[in-house]
Design a protein around this motif. Structure first.
Motif, short mmCIF file in Angstrom:
data_model
loop_
_atom_site.label_atom_id
_atom_site.label_comp_id
_atom_site.label_asym_id
_atom_site.label_seq_id
_atom_site.Cartn_x
_atom_site.Cartn_y
_atom_site.Cartn_z
N HIS A 16 -15.62 9.35 5.34
CA HIS A 16 -16.14 9.27 6.70
C HIS A 16 -14.99 9.38 7.70
O HIS A 16 -14.00 8.65 7.60
N PRO A 17 -15.09 10.27 8.70
CA PRO A 17 -13.96 10.53 9.61
C PRO A 17 -13.43 9.29 10.32
O PRO A 17 -12.22 9.13 10.45
N SER A 18 -14.31 8.42 10.79
CA SER A 18 -13.86 7.26 11.55
C SER A 18 -13.09 6.28 10.68
O SER A 18 -12.09 5.70 11.12
N VAL A 19 -13.55 6.09 9.45
CA VAL A 19 -12.86 5.17 8.55
C VAL A 19 -11.59 5.81 8.03
O VAL A 19 -10.52 5.18 7.98
N ARG A 20 -11.68 7.09 7.70
CA ARG A 20 -10.51 7.79 7.16
C ARG A 20 -9.37 7.82 8.17
O ARG A 20 -8.20 7.72 7.81
N ALA A 21 -9.72 7.91 9.45
CA ALA A 21 -8.69 7.93 10.50
C ALA A 21 -7.88 6.64 10.52
O ALA A 21 -6.72 6.62 10.93
N LEU A 22 -8.48 5.54 10.07
CA LEU A 22 -7.82 4.24 10.12
C LEU A 22 -7.12 3.87 8.83
O LEU A 22 -6.07 3.19 8.86
N VAL A 23 -7.71 4.23 7.69
CA VAL A 23 -7.15 3.78 6.41
C VAL A 23 -6.90 4.92 5.43
O VAL A 23 -6.51 4.66 4.28
N GLU A 24 -7.11 6.16 5.85
CA GLU A 24 -6.97 7.30 4.95
C GLU A 24 -7.84 7.04 3.70
O GLU A 24 -9.04 6.89 3.82
N ARG A 25 -7.26 6.97 2.53
CA ARG A 25 -8.06 6.81 1.32
C ARG A 25 -8.06 5.36 0.81
O ARG A 25 -8.50 5.09 -0.30
N ARG A 26 -7.60 4.45 1.63
CA ARG A 26 -7.47 3.06 1.15
C ARG A 26 -8.78 2.28 1.32
O ARG A 26 -8.84 1.25 2.00
#
Lengths: 137, 118
Positions: A16-26
């Motif tokens: 998801h773009p919004s989550v990925r922007a904050l944690v990448e793959r973590r």
């Protein structure tokens, strides 16, 4: 086969773009070895419940917990964890029909609590999101 | 000399991020093995309450000065695996102003059939 909710929802959040922007793959199911950057831990708590009206073991309600951790910058920790938890909630709210790994029919966000993790010294800022996710394969 | 007393062969299993992830997003660690020597001394032994015969032991491990050791590593001695508990201590000798050795706390949990001599 009933779906693996933790794997499916974790994968959805990683993409998801919004989550990925904050944690990448973590977005993970156990605490990562590097804890300097924010991450989300997905746990089946209290767990997976077959839907009462399901005649076969097909439809489940996955009660999941999302521990949204800040990185190690204490000054910005609360804002970081808060923003991450809100991104996770919005992503979960958008998940019905959004993944091909399972059919997510409904999501109910439970609570979002600020509970710093005392396993860290100093305690690491953390917001805990709970959600009930109705899904089937 | 301390180095003469550190004569137990052992292997440090260094776990590091491989960059590959499992289906839950967790990094699948890669492992490298470093041969070295140590001295291992038991500090505590117990069994958790419950119906299983599970051994829980804590150990003091002493390594030569300069040993690279981290909390995520494990140590194998005589074929038995021990997990590090916390970061090790590079013990500095205030008299010589140099690190004399490295101390670490190890923990091993195992069933009765996994124990010493089995």
């Amino acid at each position: 086969m009933i779906p693996d909710a933790e794997a499916i929802v974790g994968k959805y959040l990683r993409q998801h773009p919004s989550v990925r922007a904050l944690v990448e793959r973590r977005v993970v199911s156990r605490t990562p070895s590097a804890t300097d950057l924010p991450w989300v831990r997905v746990t089946a708590v209290p767990g997976i419940v077959p839907a009462a009206r399901s005649l076969a073991l097909h439809l489940i309600v996955a009660h999941l917990q999302f521990d949204c951790y800040a990185g190690d910058d204490r000054a910005s920790g609360q804002a970081e964890a808060s923003g991450l938890s809100r991104a996770v909630m919005e992503a979960l709210h958008e998940s019905p029909g959004a993944t091909t790994d399972a059919v997510v029919s409904h999501v109910t966000i439970g609570v979002c609590s600020r509970i710093p993790d005392p396993d860290f010294e100093p305690a690491r800022e953390r917001y805990i999101v709970t959600a009930a996710i109705h899904m089937h394969a | 000399m301390l180095t003469d007393l550190l004569n137990q062969p052992c292997q440090i299993i260094r776990r590091s991020q491989s960059g590959e992830a499992d289906e839950y997003g967790n990094d699948v660690p890669s492992a490298t093995v470093v041969e070295t020597v140590c001295e291992l001394q038991q500090q505590q032994r117990s069994e958790p309450a419950g119906d299983a015969e599970l051994s829980d032991t804590r150990w003091l491990a002493v390594f030569p000065a300069g040993t690279d050791l981290r909390t995520g590593d494990s140590v194998a001695v005589d074929g038995l695996a021990y997990e590090l508990v916390g970061d090790p201590w590079h013990a500095r000798n205030p008299r010589t102003h140099s690190v004399s050795h490295v101390e670490a706390t190890l923990r091993r949990t195992a069933g009765s059939d996994d124990g010493w001599g089995s």
